[in-house]
Design a protein around this motif. Structure first.
Motif, PDB file in Angstrom:
ATOM      1  N   ARG A 251      10.568  41.323  52.090  1.00 41.66           N
ATOM      2  CA  ARG A 251      10.639  40.027  52.767  1.00 41.66           C
ATOM      3  C   ARG A 251      12.083  39.654  53.091  1.00 41.66           C
ATOM      4  NH1 ARG A 251       5.803  38.838  49.884  1.00 41.66           N
ATOM      5  NH2 ARG A 251       6.678  38.232  47.995  1.00 41.66           N
ATOM      6  N   ALA A 252      13.005  40.106  52.256  1.00 38.10           N
ATOM      7  CA  ALA A 252      14.408  39.727  52.423  1.00 38.10           C
ATOM      8  C   ALA A 252      15.165  40.626  53.396  1.00 38.10           C
ATOM      9  CB  ALA A 252      15.106  39.745  51.066  1.00 38.10           C
ATOM     10  N   TYR A 253      14.723  41.889  53.522  1.00 39.60           N
ATOM     11  CA  TYR A 253      15.474  42.843  54.343  1.00 39.60           C
ATOM     12  C   TYR A 253      14.557  43.511  55.364  1.00 39.60           C
ATOM     13  CZ  TYR A 253      18.918  42.109  50.716  1.00 39.60           C
ATOM     14  OH  TYR A 253      19.800  41.519  49.845  1.00 39.60           O
ATOM     15  N   PRO A 254      15.020  43.648  56.615  1.00 44.78           N
ATOM     16  CA  PRO A 254      14.164  44.189  57.669  1.00 44.78           C
ATOM     17  C   PRO A 254      13.934  45.694  57.574  1.00 44.78           C
ATOM     18  CG  PRO A 254      16.346  43.749  58.548  1.00 44.78           C
ATOM     19  CD  PRO A 254      16.322  43.189  57.160  1.00 44.78           C
ATOM     20  N   ASP A 255      14.868  46.405  56.925  1.00 43.42           N
ATOM     21  CA  ASP A 255      14.719  47.858  56.839  1.00 43.42           C
ATOM     22  C   ASP A 255      15.588  48.395  55.694  1.00 43.42           C
ATOM     23  OD1 ASP A 255      17.391  48.001  57.858  1.00 43.42           O
ATOM     24  OD2 ASP A 255      16.596  47.947  59.909  1.00 43.42           O
ATOM     25  N   MET A 256      15.470  49.693  55.465  1.00 35.98           N
ATOM     26  CA  MET A 256      16.197  50.311  54.362  1.00 35.98           C
ATOM     27  C   MET A 256      17.703  50.221  54.560  1.00 35.98           C
ATOM     28  SD  MET A 256      16.061  51.861  51.447  1.00 35.98           S
ATOM     29  CE  MET A 256      14.444  52.626  51.193  1.00 35.98           C
ATOM     30  N   ASP A 257      18.172  50.358  55.798  1.00 32.08           N
ATOM     31  CA  ASP A 257      19.610  50.288  56.043  1.00 32.08           C
ATOM     32  C   ASP A 257      20.183  48.926  55.642  1.00 32.08           C
ATOM     33  OD1 ASP A 257      19.805  52.882  56.986  1.00 32.08           O
ATOM     34  OD2 ASP A 257      19.362  52.300  59.050  1.00 32.08           O
ATOM     35  N   ALA A 258      19.453  47.860  55.952  1.00 35.65           N
ATOM     36  CA  ALA A 258      19.904  46.523  55.564  1.00 35.65           C
ATOM     37  C   ALA A 258      19.928  46.374  54.050  1.00 35.65           C
ATOM     38  CB  ALA A 258      18.998  45.464  56.188  1.00 35.65           C
ATOM     39  N   LEU A 259      18.943  46.948  53.382  1.00 33.85           N
ATOM     40  CA  LEU A 259      18.901  46.899  51.922  1.00 33.85           C
ATOM     41  C   LEU A 259      20.072  47.681  51.332  1.00 33.85           C
ATOM     42  CD1 LEU A 259      17.600  46.237  49.222  1.00 33.85           C
ATOM     43  CD2 LEU A 259      16.004  48.138  49.582  1.00 33.85           C
ATOM     44  N   LEU A 260      20.380  48.827  51.916  1.00 34.26           N
ATOM     45  CA  LEU A 260      21.502  49.631  51.419  1.00 34.26           C
ATOM     46  C   LEU A 260      22.834  48.909  51.589  1.00 34.26           C
ATOM     47  CD1 LEU A 260      20.434  53.148  52.742  1.00 34.26           C
ATOM     48  CD2 LEU A 260      20.535  52.429  50.350  1.00 34.26           C
ATOM     49  N   ASP A 261      22.925  48.043  52.581  1.00 35.45           N
ATOM     50  CA  ASP A 261      24.156  47.294  52.821  1.00 35.45           C
ATOM     51  C   ASP A 261      24.310  46.098  51.875  1.00 35.45           C
ATOM     52  OD1 ASP A 261      25.033  48.943  54.845  1.00 35.45           O
ATOM     53  OD2 ASP A 261      24.156  47.739  56.448  1.00 35.45           O
ATOM     54  N   ALA A 262      23.250  45.737  51.175  1.00 38.12           N
ATOM     55  CA  ALA A 262      23.290  44.557  50.297  1.00 38.12           C
ATOM     56  C   ALA A 262      24.128  44.835  49.053  1.00 38.12           C
ATOM     57  CB  ALA A 262      21.875  44.164  49.896  1.00 38.12           C
ATOM     58  N   SER A 263      24.884  43.842  48.641  1.00 42.95           N
ATOM     59  CA  SER A 263      25.684  43.955  47.421  1.00 42.95           C
ATOM     60  C   SER A 263      24.820  43.604  46.205  1.00 42.95           C
ATOM     61  CB  SER A 263      26.876  43.005  47.479  1.00 42.95           C
ATOM     62  OG  SER A 263      26.426  41.651  47.468  1.00 42.95           O
ATOM     63  N   ILE A 264      25.319  43.954  45.041  1.00 44.82           N
ATOM     64  CA  ILE A 264      24.616  43.598  43.807  1.00 44.82           C
ATOM     65  C   ILE A 264      24.477  42.081  43.709  1.00 44.82           C
ATOM     66  CG2 ILE A 264      24.733  43.616  41.290  1.00 44.82           C
ATOM     67  CD1 ILE A 264      26.052  46.317  41.407  1.00 44.82           C
ATOM     68  N   GLU A 265      25.534  41.355  44.093  1.00 46.66           N
ATOM     69  CA  GLU A 265      25.507  39.894  44.020  1.00 46.66           C
ATOM     70  C   GLU A 265      24.414  39.316  44.924  1.00 46.66           C
ATOM     71  OE1 GLU A 265      29.063  41.471  42.448  1.00 46.66           O
ATOM     72  OE2 GLU A 265      28.273  41.738  44.491  1.00 46.66           O
ATOM     73  N   GLU A 266      24.246  39.887  46.102  1.00 48.34           N
ATOM     74  CA  GLU A 266      23.197  39.428  47.016  1.00 48.34           C
ATOM     75  C   GLU A 266      21.815  39.712  46.432  1.00 48.34           C
ATOM     76  OE1 GLU A 266      25.471  39.926  51.315  1.00 48.34           O
ATOM     77  OE2 GLU A 266      24.379  41.622  50.465  1.00 48.34           O
ATOM     78  N   LEU A 267      21.664  40.868  45.818  1.00 50.92           N
ATOM     79  CA  LEU A 267      20.373  41.230  45.224  1.00 50.92           C
ATOM     80  C   LEU A 267      20.033  40.308  44.054  1.00 50.92           C
ATOM     81  CD1 LEU A 267      20.741  45.134  45.241  1.00 50.92           C
ATOM     82  CD2 LEU A 267      19.311  43.745  46.758  1.00 50.92           C
ATOM     83  N   GLU A 268      21.042  39.908  43.291  1.00 50.68           N
ATOM     84  CA  GLU A 268      20.818  39.020  42.151  1.00 50.68           C
ATOM     85  C   GLU A 268      20.261  37.665  42.574  1.00 50.68           C
ATOM     86  OE1 GLU A 268      24.094  38.482  39.489  1.00 50.68           O
ATOM     87  OE2 GLU A 268      24.618  40.603  39.517  1.00 50.68           O
ATOM     88  N   GLU A 269      20.528  37.262  43.813  1.00 50.93           N
ATOM     89  CA  GLU A 269      20.086  35.950  44.288  1.00 50.93           C
ATOM     90  C   GLU A 269      18.624  35.935  44.739  1.00 50.93           C
ATOM     91  OE1 GLU A 269      22.788  34.873  47.361  1.00 50.93           O
ATOM     92  OE2 GLU A 269      24.522  34.683  46.012  1.00 50.93           O
ATOM     93  N   LEU A 270      17.994  37.095  44.796  1.00 49.16           N
ATOM     94  CA  LEU A 270      16.597  37.149  45.223  1.00 49.16           C
ATOM     95  C   LEU A 270      15.692  36.549  44.157  1.00 49.16           C
ATOM     96  CD1 LEU A 270      16.512  40.776  46.693  1.00 49.16           C
ATOM     97  CD2 LEU A 270      16.577  38.627  47.964  1.00 49.16           C
ATOM     98  N   PRO A 271      14.527  36.000  44.552  1.00 47.32           N
ATOM     99  CA  PRO A 271      13.591  35.413  43.580  1.00 47.32           C
ATOM    100  C   PRO A 271      13.168  36.427  42.517  1.00 47.32           C
ATOM    101  CG  PRO A 271      12.956  34.849  45.826  1.00 47.32           C
ATOM    102  CD  PRO A 271      14.063  35.847  45.945  1.00 47.32           C
ATOM    103  N   ASP A 272      13.251  36.010  41.262  1.00 48.58           N
ATOM    104  CA  ASP A 272      12.827  36.816  40.113  1.00 48.58           C
ATOM    105  C   ASP A 272      13.673  38.062  39.892  1.00 48.58           C
ATOM    106  OD1 ASP A 272      10.699  35.048  39.542  1.00 48.58           O
ATOM    107  OD2 ASP A 272       9.459  36.031  41.054  1.00 48.58           O
ATOM    108  N   PHE A 273      14.825  38.155  40.562  1.00 50.29           N
ATOM    109  CA  PHE A 273      15.764  39.235  40.299  1.00 50.29           C
ATOM    110  C   PHE A 273      16.857  38.709  39.387  1.00 50.29           C
ATOM    111  CE2 PHE A 273      13.632  41.659  43.347  1.00 50.29           C
ATOM    112  CZ  PHE A 273      14.206  42.924  43.480  1.00 50.29           C
TER     113      PHE A 273
END
Length: 231
Positions: free
Chosen positions: A169-191
């Protein structure tokens, strides 16, 4: 029980124990019958190496893991998980066929499933023209499951079906997910920091980079059907 629970309850080899159903389902050791313990009862030690590949064993919290990504036992379990109903949902590919594929050297990586042909499957026990064709068709259909199912299927620790859907839901594709930082991932719901760290490490490790490339080369779709869709 995990190794820490075994040590907490001081369960030793040769002990007599009291067992009950936890939650009326799962057997658990409640206590050791100390009066029945022999003088030479041996404490249980964690394995120093993997019983399947002799790879180094590492401990993370109470859990023990083989650190060898090429461990054959892990490969079988990864394949069985990958093809499951809630992951890539490849009908007809059960544990027995997974074992045959690995033993025959036809599959050494989850992406190898997408190179299987009817001709390569026919030598397997119980496999005929019709069943082989059906299996190849089911594998081919799984290429279009989408990012959330792929993320749930590849066996990243603490990333199951729910977390995979959050990511899709947060990222449109794998490339966008690979570009995400750890800090950005931590902000996701239940992460949290642990899940975000494990995910980031898994995707950017040598094994993770190879996995993404090989799935992409196999024609597996790595775009999301859930991006921007509310839960």
């Amino acid at each position: 029980h995990n190794i820490e629970e075994i040590h907490r309850k001081d369960i030793r080899i040769g002990d007599s124990v009291v067992v009950e159903k936890a939650g009326e389902i799962i057997p658990q050791v409640v206590a050791v019958k100390m009066e029945a313990r022999s003088q030479d009862a041996v404490p249980i030690a964690p394995p120093a190496s993997c019983p399947s590949c002799e790879g180094a064993v590492v401990q993370e919290g109470p859990k023990l893991y083989c650190s060898n990504p090429d461990c054959p036992a892990q490969l079988r379990e990864r394949l069985t998980w990958f093809v499951g109903r809630d992951q890539m949902d490849i009908d007809g590919l059960g544990e027995k066929i997974v074992d045959q594929l690995v033993d025959a050297g036809l599959v050494a990586h989850v992406a190898d499933l997408y190179s299987l042909t009817v001709e390569s499957l026919l030598p397997l026990e119980g496999m005929g023209d019709k069943s082989a064709a059906s299996l190849v068709a089911a594998i081919d259909a799984s290429r279009d499951r989408g990012l959330d199912r792929v993320l749930a299927a590849v066996g990243i620790r603490q990333v199951g079906r729910s977390a995979a859907r959050t990511l899709a839901r947060a990222y449109p594709d794998m490339d966008a997910l690979l570009d995400a930082s750890i800090e950005e991932l931590e902000e996701l719901p239940d992460f949290g920091a642990i899940t975000a760290g494990l995910l980031h490490e898994a995707l950017h490790s040598e094994h993770g980079i190879e996995l993404v490339h090989r799935l992409r080369d196999a024609g597996v779709r790595l775009t999301s059907d859930l991006h921007g869709v509310d839960e």
